[in-house]
Scaffold this active site. Structure first.
Site, short mmCIF file in Angstrom:
data_model
loop_
_atom_site.label_atom_id
_atom_site.label_comp_id
_atom_site.label_asym_id
_atom_site.label_seq_id
_atom_site.Cartn_x
_atom_site.Cartn_y
_atom_site.Cartn_z
N CYS A 57 4.45 0.43 6.66
CA CYS A 57 3.67 1.09 5.61
C CYS A 57 4.50 2.02 4.73
O CYS A 57 4.33 2.05 3.52
CB CYS A 57 2.47 1.83 6.22
N HIS A 108 -0.16 6.64 9.06
CA HIS A 108 -0.17 5.46 8.20
C HIS A 108 -0.30 5.95 6.76
O HIS A 108 -0.93 6.97 6.50
CB HIS A 108 -1.34 4.56 8.58
N HIS A 120 -1.75 -1.31 1.17
CA HIS A 120 -0.90 -0.83 2.27
C HIS A 120 -0.41 -2.01 3.11
O HIS A 120 -0.90 -3.14 2.96
CB HIS A 120 -1.67 0.16 3.14
#
Length: 161
Positions: A57, A108, A120
């Site tokens: 990510c 994240h 993402h």
């Protein structure tokens, strides 16, 4: 004269009334992130990866900011979360970074693309578009940051990045 005053008052009240927020018209910035997403869509997740063979990510957001803005972001999610200006969820704009706390010491990050969505690198589905109001993401939402280019340069020079 009465009719004229009535029209003026009506126009004044209409101008003062609030209307629901409408999505801004597409801009080159919006189109640039959408284009970036289309280039990377479906690329699998790979921890520590930063190529089409797989990426994580923070590599995804790092590459997005490099390609769209020509800005260098740090490599890790926690480092990215310490830069920029913190903003509330209601202040989100296209291109802001959204952060999630997904575990005890796990984070994240994705790029907000408007209309309640972000792009993402998902651990299960690779590079995708998701909704912030999804049960999972809503539960794990942590913070959002706006990466103003000038502020980013100052912060990175102060942190020695």
């Amino acid at each position: 004269m009465r009719y004229f005053l009535l029209c003026c008052v009506t126009l004044l009240l209409a101008a003062c009334s609030s209307t629901p927020d409408q999505a801004p018209p597409p801009t080159s910035r919006n189109q640039a992130f959408d284009g970036f997403y289309q280039q990377w869509r479906g690329v699998p997740y790979r921890m520590g990866g930063n190529s089409r063979a797989g990426l994580d990510c923070s590599a995804f957001t790092q590459l997005a900011y490099q390609q769209v803005f020509g800005l260098s972001l740090p490599r890790t999610t926690t480092s990215q979360a310490n830069l920029g200006q913190p903003i509330t969820r209601s202040q989100l704009r296209h291109g802001d970074l959204v952060f999630f706390k997904t575990g005890w010491n796990q984070y994240h990050v994705g790029v907000y693309t408007g209309a309640g969505e972000f792009i993402h690198a998902s651990t299960s589905k690779g590079v995708i578009r998701s909704r912030l109001d999804n049960v999972y993401w809503r539960k794990h939402y942590w913070q959002a940051r706006r990466m103003d280019p000038i502020l980013l340069m100052v912060q990175q020079s102060a942190y020695g990045s």
